[in-house]
Write a protein that holds these residues in place. Structure first.
Motif, PDB file in Angstrom:
ATOM      1  N   LEU A  85       0.829  -1.197   0.000  1.00  0.00           N
ATOM      2  CA  LEU A  85       0.000   0.000   0.000  1.00  0.00           C
ATOM      3  C   LEU A  85       0.868   1.253   0.000  1.00  0.00           C
ATOM      4  CD1 LEU A  85      -2.805  -0.967   2.562  1.00  0.00           C
ATOM      5  CD2 LEU A  85      -3.070  -0.666   0.092  1.00  0.00           C
ATOM      6  N   ALA A  86       1.917   1.261   0.813  1.00  0.00           N
ATOM      7  CA  ALA A  86       2.800   2.421   0.871  1.00  0.00           C
ATOM      8  C   ALA A  86       3.457   2.686  -0.481  1.00  0.00           C
ATOM      9  CB  ALA A  86       3.874   2.204   1.942  1.00  0.00           C
ATOM     10  N   ILE A  87       3.913   1.622  -1.124  1.00  0.00           N
ATOM     11  CA  ILE A  87       4.572   1.756  -2.430  1.00  0.00           C
ATOM     12  C   ILE A  87       3.583   2.258  -3.480  1.00  0.00           C
ATOM     13  CG2 ILE A  87       5.630   0.428  -4.306  1.00  0.00           C
ATOM     14  CD1 ILE A  87       6.842  -1.344  -2.033  1.00  0.00           C
ATOM     15  N   ALA A  88       2.377   1.708  -3.458  1.00  0.00           N
ATOM     16  CA  ALA A  88       1.356   2.122  -4.428  1.00  0.00           C
ATOM     17  C   ALA A  88       0.901   3.555  -4.176  1.00  0.00           C
ATOM     18  CB  ALA A  88       0.166   1.170  -4.357  1.00  0.00           C
ATOM     19  N   TYR A  89       0.682   3.923  -2.907  1.00  0.00           N
ATOM     20  CA  TYR A  89       0.237   5.271  -2.571  1.00  0.00           C
ATOM     21  C   TYR A  89       1.230   6.327  -3.070  1.00  0.00           C
ATOM     22  CZ  TYR A  89      -3.374   3.411   0.606  1.00  0.00           C
ATOM     23  OH  TYR A  89      -4.468   2.784   1.145  1.00  0.00           O
ATOM     24  N   ALA A  90       2.506   6.006  -2.995  1.00  0.00           N
ATOM     25  CA  ALA A  90       3.533   6.955  -3.421  1.00  0.00           C
ATOM     26  C   ALA A  90       3.438   7.255  -4.912  1.00  0.00           C
ATOM     27  CB  ALA A  90       4.920   6.407  -3.089  1.00  0.00           C
ATOM     28  N   GLN A  91       2.803   6.360  -5.662  1.00  0.00           N
ATOM     29  CA  GLN A  91       2.655   6.565  -7.107  1.00  0.00           C
ATOM     30  C   GLN A  91       1.226   6.898  -7.501  1.00  0.00           C
ATOM     31  OE1 GLN A  91       4.884   4.191  -9.856  1.00  0.00           O
ATOM     32  NE2 GLN A  91       5.952   3.132  -8.207  1.00  0.00           N
ATOM     33  N   GLY A  92       0.426   7.277  -6.530  1.00  0.00           N
ATOM     34  CA  GLY A  92      -0.943   7.690  -6.822  1.00  0.00           C
ATOM     35  C   GLY A  92      -1.875   6.557  -7.167  1.00  0.00           C
ATOM     36  N   VAL A  93      -1.537   5.347  -6.729  1.00  0.00           N
ATOM     37  CA  VAL A  93      -2.392   4.176  -6.954  1.00  0.00           C
ATOM     38  C   VAL A  93      -2.958   3.754  -5.604  1.00  0.00           C
ATOM     39  CG1 VAL A  93      -2.467   1.777  -7.727  1.00  0.00           C
ATOM     40  CG2 VAL A  93      -1.063   3.444  -8.955  1.00  0.00           C
ATOM     41  N   TYR A  94      -4.262   3.473  -5.562  1.00  0.00           N
ATOM     42  CA  TYR A  94      -4.925   3.168  -4.291  1.00  0.00           C
ATOM     43  C   TYR A  94      -5.598   1.800  -4.374  1.00  0.00           C
ATOM     44  CZ  TYR A  94      -3.880   8.034  -3.629  1.00  0.00           C
ATOM     45  OH  TYR A  94      -3.197   9.224  -3.535  1.00  0.00           O
TER      46      TYR A  94
END
Length: 338
Positions: free
Chosen positions: A178-187
């Motif tokens: 989740l942290a990695i995805a959030y950093a790229q604007g993916v939820y």
């Protein structure tokens, strides 16, 4: 034990790596490959005294790039005492684990139909979903999810689901992802293997007696379903789930329909693994969620998550955002799940 169809086995390219060294080399030499070719491709290894197959007495799984070219192999142990359980090709010019995803060669065709991507933990989780006619799944190759993985998947779809193993390691992988995805604007949303209610179909029905079915709750379509912690079927991974369902496609769709928002799932994780009535453990929970919020690239989404956190933990919003800013200022650290 996995009951894979012959068609799927051929499509995937599963094959057996024999334990007999001579048989291995004879086979490849008959097909025009030299010993040097095998060493260069990491199918064989050389030490000071001998040359031997890298994969022995294992089920091997071809790993392909986005164009379908085989670039490496994963191999599963077949004996109980065989270690490690999974063995992967070493990295090379064409095989970088931090950017390679198993199953990526299927995405371009199938993501249009499913309009989403499911990220799972291992090769056989991907294969299990393929057996259930879900070919929009990928898995990392013996490594954690990386920024490169998410960046690659964004080109196909930004609708992503996490479906990791139903254990503490799976929960940690979900939080990191989740942290990695959030950093790229993916939820991403998170698929729960024990949702409420879960329709009782196929072989899942056979696990319950007739008296249990008579008193079972019903879903909106009138099918018997499971409610309550005491009667939920708990599966360790999607592979086990598929093997215990004779209508896997429908059951998986039910799981997808009941997937939860990633941040809501993170709150649920901390509230269930920490005593939030204890000041110390409550603060540890908040710190873990602060780390996750800090990974989000969008300030408006950060604010939305803080509002959600304030509501869930019954904390005044103004107080919580002040505490969040102070924590980030003091810690200044990379996200790591607690």
């Amino acid at each position: 034990k996995r009951w894979l169809s012959d068609t799927l086995i051929t499509q995937i390219g599963l094959w057996y790596a024999p334990s007999q060294t001579q048989l291995f080399f004879t086979y490849f030499q008959k097909h025009g490959f030299s010993v040097e070719d095998l060493i260069e491709s990491w199918l064989a290894k050389q030490n000071t005294n001998d040359i031997y197959p890298f994969f022995r007495d294992r089920l091997t799984i071809p790993i392909r790039d986005q164009l379908g070219n085989v670039i490496a192999f994963g191999a599963r142990a077949l004996q109980k005492d065989q270690e490690p359980k999974y063995l992967n090709s070493s990295e090379s010019i064409i095989y970088d684990k931090s950017s390679t995803l198993y199953g990526i060669d299927h995405l371009k065709q199938w993501v249009k139909e499913h309009k989403s991507i499911i990220i799972v933990e291992g090769y056989f989780d991907v294969i299990a979903l393929q057996q259930a006619n879900r070919e929009n799944a990928v898995a990392t190759c013996g490594t954690s999810l990386t920024q490169q993985h998410i960046s690659t998947l964004k080109r196909y779809s930004d609708t992503i689901y996490f479906l990791f193993d139903n254990d503490s390691a799976g929960s940690s992988a979900t939080l990191r992802g989740l942290a990695i995805a959030y950093a790229q604007g993916v939820y991403p949303k998170v698929i729960n293997l024990t949702p409420t209610p879960l329709p009782l179909t196929g072989s899942i029905l056979s696990e319950m007696g007739s008296h249990e079915l008579e008193g079972a709750d019903r879903d909106s379509d009138g099918h018997p379903s499971l409610k309550g912690e005491g009667t939920r079927m708990r599966y360790k991974d999607i592979d086990e789930f598929v093997r215990n369902s004779t209508q896997a496609d429908e059951d998986i769709q039910h799981l997808v329909n009941h997937a939860t928002d990633g941040f809501s799932r993170a709150i649920h994780h901390y509230q269930n693994n920490y005593d939030t009535n204890s000041p110390i453990e409550r603060q540890k929970s908040l710190n873990g969620l602060f780390d996750l919020i800090h990974a989000v690239s969008s300030l408006s989404t950060q604010n939305l998550f803080i509002e959600q956190l304030a509501h869930s933990f019954r904390i005044d919003y103004t107080l919580l955002i002040s505490q969040y800013k102070q924590y980030i200022k003091n810690e200044k650290k990379v996200f790591w799940p607690r």
